[in-house]
Design an enzyme around this catalytic site. Structure first.
Site, short mmCIF file in Angstrom:
data_model
loop_
_atom_site.label_atom_id
_atom_site.label_comp_id
_atom_site.label_asym_id
_atom_site.label_seq_id
_atom_site.Cartn_x
_atom_site.Cartn_y
_atom_site.Cartn_z
N HIS A 38 -31.43 24.97 -27.54
CA HIS A 38 -30.72 24.89 -28.88
C HIS A 38 -30.26 26.17 -29.22
O HIS A 38 -29.59 26.41 -29.93
CB HIS A 38 -31.41 24.35 -29.80
CG HIS A 38 -32.45 23.41 -29.54
ND1 HIS A 38 -31.87 22.41 -30.26
CD2 HIS A 38 -33.22 23.29 -29.27
CE1 HIS A 38 -32.16 21.12 -30.46
NE2 HIS A 38 -33.63 21.61 -29.29
N GLU A 164 -21.45 11.50 -26.14
CA GLU A 164 -22.39 11.77 -26.59
C GLU A 164 -21.88 11.92 -28.04
O GLU A 164 -22.12 10.97 -29.31
CB GLU A 164 -22.96 13.26 -26.32
CG GLU A 164 -23.67 13.14 -25.12
CD GLU A 164 -24.28 12.42 -24.44
OE1 GLU A 164 -25.54 12.07 -25.40
OE2 GLU A 164 -25.24 12.90 -23.55
N ASP A 176 -26.34 20.77 -20.72
CA ASP A 176 -26.28 19.47 -20.10
C ASP A 176 -25.40 19.52 -18.71
O ASP A 176 -25.39 19.47 -17.31
CB ASP A 176 -27.03 18.02 -20.28
CG ASP A 176 -27.42 18.21 -21.47
OD1 ASP A 176 -28.94 19.59 -21.45
OD2 ASP A 176 -27.82 17.47 -22.60
C1 GLA Z 1 -30.33 18.70 -25.67
C2 GLA Z 1 -28.63 18.90 -25.53
C3 GLA Z 1 -28.42 19.97 -25.46
C4 GLA Z 1 -28.90 21.34 -25.54
C5 GLA Z 1 -30.87 21.09 -25.28
C6 GLA Z 1 -31.49 21.77 -26.25
O1 GLA Z 1 -30.56 18.83 -23.97
O2 GLA Z 1 -28.11 18.10 -25.03
O3 GLA Z 1 -27.20 20.17 -25.50
O4 GLA Z 1 -29.11 21.98 -26.84
O5 GLA Z 1 -31.05 19.77 -25.55
O6 GLA Z 1 -30.66 23.57 -25.64
#
Ligand code: GLA
Length: 390
Positions: A38, A164, A176
């Site tokens: 996060h 998203e 991601d």
């Molecule tokens: C998910 C979100 C990412 C990131 C992670 C936590 O995968 O899609 O953007 O915030 O959680 O690190």
């Protein structure tokens, strides 16, 4: 080519469904998040890697403006018009493709024809390996090629992120999508999410990863992720007032400043803020450790990261905690932590290659004796990022 058998299956299914060959196809992998949880939307740092599981998207232009989209696993088809791409409330799987398509269409020179498309992959859904970002990135690469749109990786990642936010309802960061695009075989990706500049880092031959999927479904879209993000923004606003230097995101606050200036901040928001702030410091320390080959030190940071998720950010769950607790007792395991959004999904485990098999068996044995739903343990090889395959 990675996952060639999946691609071959997709081509067969495409031919029997649409009666021809696709003109363009692209592949995009899932990702593991190794350190830095996060932190992306707090403009901090992350170690991640693209993995050797991914999704293919195959497409051909259609005659009119209608788009046919097929999910190759269930052979479910939906149709929509290229000039009116709206999210679906019931069948949410299509929203990742639709949102990405809308982003590419916005950059394309019209008028545009529709398409016949199908996708197929092998990333377990809901496992925290980012099957959704993989789908967005292979869709994005294929449609950009189809419609002659020039993009760079950051623009492409932002198109996926917008999908998203606006089509799937999760206010995720860019981790991601960037990981799926930037992966390199055998390498970690270290990204600075303020400048969105990434580099690849070699962990050396003494490290490999296990992914322990608890099969406890994570529910990022249920609002818990967005609540965490909101708490981080509240905390950043507090520190912006309390500190003398500029603070726009938690990236601008150190742990020492957090301890000195947290007074007046709601205690829950303070705990939430301590997580990404601590994670940023762990990523930077971890980078130094990798330079000196200190994998044990790096592994300890992964355990610390999980404890921070568990007690401060509260984005873990019973199953993830159990896996990490089991890992702490297994000789040869260097580190373990939840990977991705949290609230279910998978634990990423750092292990020496010579210990990988025994560690995998030991984790599964102890875990499966405790929980009704067995976990799935897979060996993960950091792999190359997304690319066009046709
Ligand atoms: C998910 C979100 C990412 C990131 C992670 C936590 O995968 O899609 O953007 O915030 O959680 O690190």
């Amino acid at each position: 080519m990675q996952n060639e058998s999946v691609y071959r299956e997709l081509l067969e299914k495409y031919a029997s469904h649409f009666g021809g060959e696709p003109s363009v196809a692209a592949y995009a992998p899932g990702r593991i998040e190794v350190l830095g949880n996060h932190t992306d939307y707090n403009e901090g740092f992350v170690f991640s890697a693209a993995i050797d599981y991914g999704t293919f998207f195959a497409v051909c232009p259609a005659e009119g403006t209608s788009c046919r989209l097929v999910a190759g696993d269930l052979m479910r088809e939906v149709t929509f018009d290229i000039n009116e791409i709206l999210p679906s409330r019931n069948d949410t799987w299509q929203n990742y493709v639709k949102g990405t398509a809308a982003g590419i269409v916005a950059l394309a020179a019209g008028p545009l024809k529709g398409f016949d498309a199908m996708f197929l992959g092998n990333i377990p859904l809901g496992s925290g390996l980012s099957s959704s970002a993989a789908l967005e990135m292979c869709t994005g690469l294929a449609l950009a090629k189809l419609y002659g749109v020039e993009t760079d990786p950051v623009t492409m990642a932002k198109i996926g992120q917008k999908a998203e936010h606006e089509y799937a309802g999760c206010k995720c960061g860019l981790l991601d999508q960037i990981s799926s695009l930037a992966g390199k075989e055998g390498m970690l990706v270290k990204t600075d999410f303020r400048s969105i500049v990434y580099e690849t880092v070699d962990m050396g031959p003494d490290a490999c990863f296990l992914m322990v999927n608890t099969n406890a479904k994570h529910r990022l879209v249920d609002g818990a992720y967005d609540q965490r993000r909101q708490a981080c923004e509240t905390a950043a606003a507090h520190f912006a007032k309390a500190l003398r230097h500029p603070v726009t995101h938690l990236r601008d606050v150190t742990m020492a400043e957090w301890a000195l200036y947290r007074r007046g901040l709601d205690p829950v928001a303070a705990d939430r803020a301590a997580h990404p702030i601590g994670e940023d410091e762990r990523v930077l320390l971890g980078a130094q450790m990798l330079q000196t080959g200190d994998l044990s030190g790096f592994g300890r940071l992964m355990f610390d990261s999980h404890a921070s998720s568990r007690y401060l950010f509260e984005n873990s769950c019973e199953e993830l905690d159990a896996v990490v607790d089991i890992c702490r007792k297994i000789p040869g395991v260097l580190g373990a932590r939840l990977s991705g959004g949290g609230f279910g999904g998978s634990v990423v485990v750092l292990v020496h290659p010579r210990d990988a098999e025994t560690a995998a068996a030991a984790i599964a044995n102890v875990y499966n004796a405790k929980f009704e739903t067995p976990c799935t343990v897979s060996m993960i090889h950091p792999a190359a990022g997304a690319c066009l395959v046709k």
